[in-house]
Enzyme design. Structure first.
Site, PDB file in Angstrom:
ATOM      1  CB  CYS A   1      39.059  45.796  35.092  1.00  0.00           C
ATOM      2  SG  CYS A   1      39.289  44.255  34.181  1.00  0.00           S
TER       3      CYS A   1
ATOM      4  CD  GLU B   1      41.607  36.907  28.726  1.00  0.00           C
ATOM      5  OE1 GLU B   1      41.951  35.756  28.408  1.00  0.00           O
ATOM      6  OE2 GLU B   1      42.046  37.483  29.746  1.00  0.00           O
TER       7      GLU B   1
ATOM      8  CB  SER C   1      38.574  36.332  34.724  1.00  0.00           C
ATOM      9  OG  SER C   1      39.047  37.556  34.173  1.00  0.00           O
TER      10      SER C   1
HETATM   11  N1  DGL Z   1      40.530  41.208  35.375  1.00  0.00           N
HETATM   12  C1  DGL Z   1      39.282  41.227  36.029  1.00  0.00           C
HETATM   13  C2  DGL Z   1      39.050  42.356  36.960  1.00  0.00           C
HETATM   14  O1  DGL Z   1      40.009  42.889  37.474  1.00  0.00           O
HETATM   15  C3  DGL Z   1      38.073  40.588  35.444  1.00  0.00           C
HETATM   16  C4  DGL Z   1      37.697  40.913  34.081  1.00  0.00           C
HETATM   17  C5  DGL Z   1      36.602  39.994  33.599  1.00  0.00           C
HETATM   18  O2  DGL Z   1      36.869  38.800  33.493  1.00  0.00           O
HETATM   19  O3  DGL Z   1      35.514  40.491  33.336  1.00  0.00           O
HETATM   20  O4  DGL Z   1      37.944  42.724  37.224  1.00  0.00           O
END
Ligand code: DGL
Length: 268
Positions: A181, A149, A9
């Site tokens: 995440c 971000e 994302s």
């Molecule tokens: N980097 C992502 C994950 O591992 C998503 C984070 C997001 O966009 O909420 O869940």
């Protein structure tokens, strides 16, 4: 030599790309950051599934031999569908709750992940396979991804928000914390500041890259043209910022690779 797509994302998947560049530097990579739409973690399952499929289809159309869905949220919501539609190896990433349960001494494990991941059937099915005596303290990291971000992984604001999210995990006495995440490995320094050095932090980037390596070995690609392949960074928001963050956040030396950056809309 293979062309490998890596999708997240936003900048979180750079934690996986970093590991891949260190272990498999001879391959070519396309990294797609959907930063215009981050965070995914607070969006609906249907939206996440559709968008993740579109971007993986895009990577497959670019000629990728394998794709790493370097996002726990997208893996949880979309990987089954992506695998059924694309005929190349698709490697996903899941919160490392199993290794955490094995490594924890007191069987109290904190899990920091997005709301979508924690609520997903895939995550809960995995949780159900683990020993009942192990206590998992699940915490959604709302608000953390936008700060990362924005290049603020080490800011005061991030530290304050993180402290709030980690409080229940700390109060429960967890000795192990799952970084569920791919953005969260970039919070290691802040987490250590808040929780100290004794807590075990689990992130699965090494395991994911080992899995990628196994899948590539099965395909028997020819010998590498170069010791270091190319890396194309593609962002749906701002490719210059993405490249800058890749240089800042990753420990891999990008100057060894042929690197370029473009906007997603220019290529899609
Ligand atoms: N980097 C992502 C994950 O591992 C998503 C984070 C997001 O966009 O909420 O869940």
């Amino acid at each position: 030599m293979a062309l490998i797509g890596v999708f997240d994302s936003g900048v979180g998947g750079l934690s996986i790309l970093d590991e891949a560049l260190q272990e498999l530097p001879e391959h070519d990579y396309i990294y797609v950051a959907d930063s215009a739409n981050a965070p995914y973690g607070e969006k609906s399952s249907t939206w996440i599934a559709a968008r993740s499929l579109t971007l993986c289809q895009y990577l497959a159309n670019q000629g990728c031999d394998a794709i790493v869905v370097a996002c726990n949220t997208a893996t949880a919501e979309a990987i089954k569908d992506i695998r059924s539609k694309l005929n190349i190896p698709i490697i996903g990433v899941e919160p490392g709750i199993k290794p955490a349960a094995m490594q924890s001494q007191n069987s109290i494990v904190g899990v920091l992940a997005t709301e979508a991941t924690l609520n997903s059937d895939k995550f809960n099915a995995l949780l159900a396979t683990l020993p009942a005596h192990c206590q998992f303290i699940k915490q959604a990291g709302a608000g953390l991804v936008p700060l990362i971000e924005a290049g603020q992984a080490d800011s005061e604001e991030t530290l304050e928000l993180l402290a709030k999210h980690l409080e229940p995990i700390q109060d429960a006495g967890a000795d192990t914390l799952v970084l569920g995440c791919t953005h969260y490995p970039f919070l290691r320094k802040a987490i250590r500041k808040l929780l100290g050095d004794s807590i075990t932090l689990i992130d699965t980037s090494e395991a994911v890259v080992r899995q990628l390596k196994r899948q590539l070995e099965e395909k028997a690609f020819g010998p590498p043209d170069n010791q270091y392949g190319s890396v194309i960074f593609i962002s749906s928001k701002d490719e210059v910022t993405l490249l800058g963050m890749a240089e800042e956040l990753m420990s891999s030396d990008l100057s060894l690779h042929v690197v370029s950056a473009t906007l997603l809309s220019e290529r899609a």
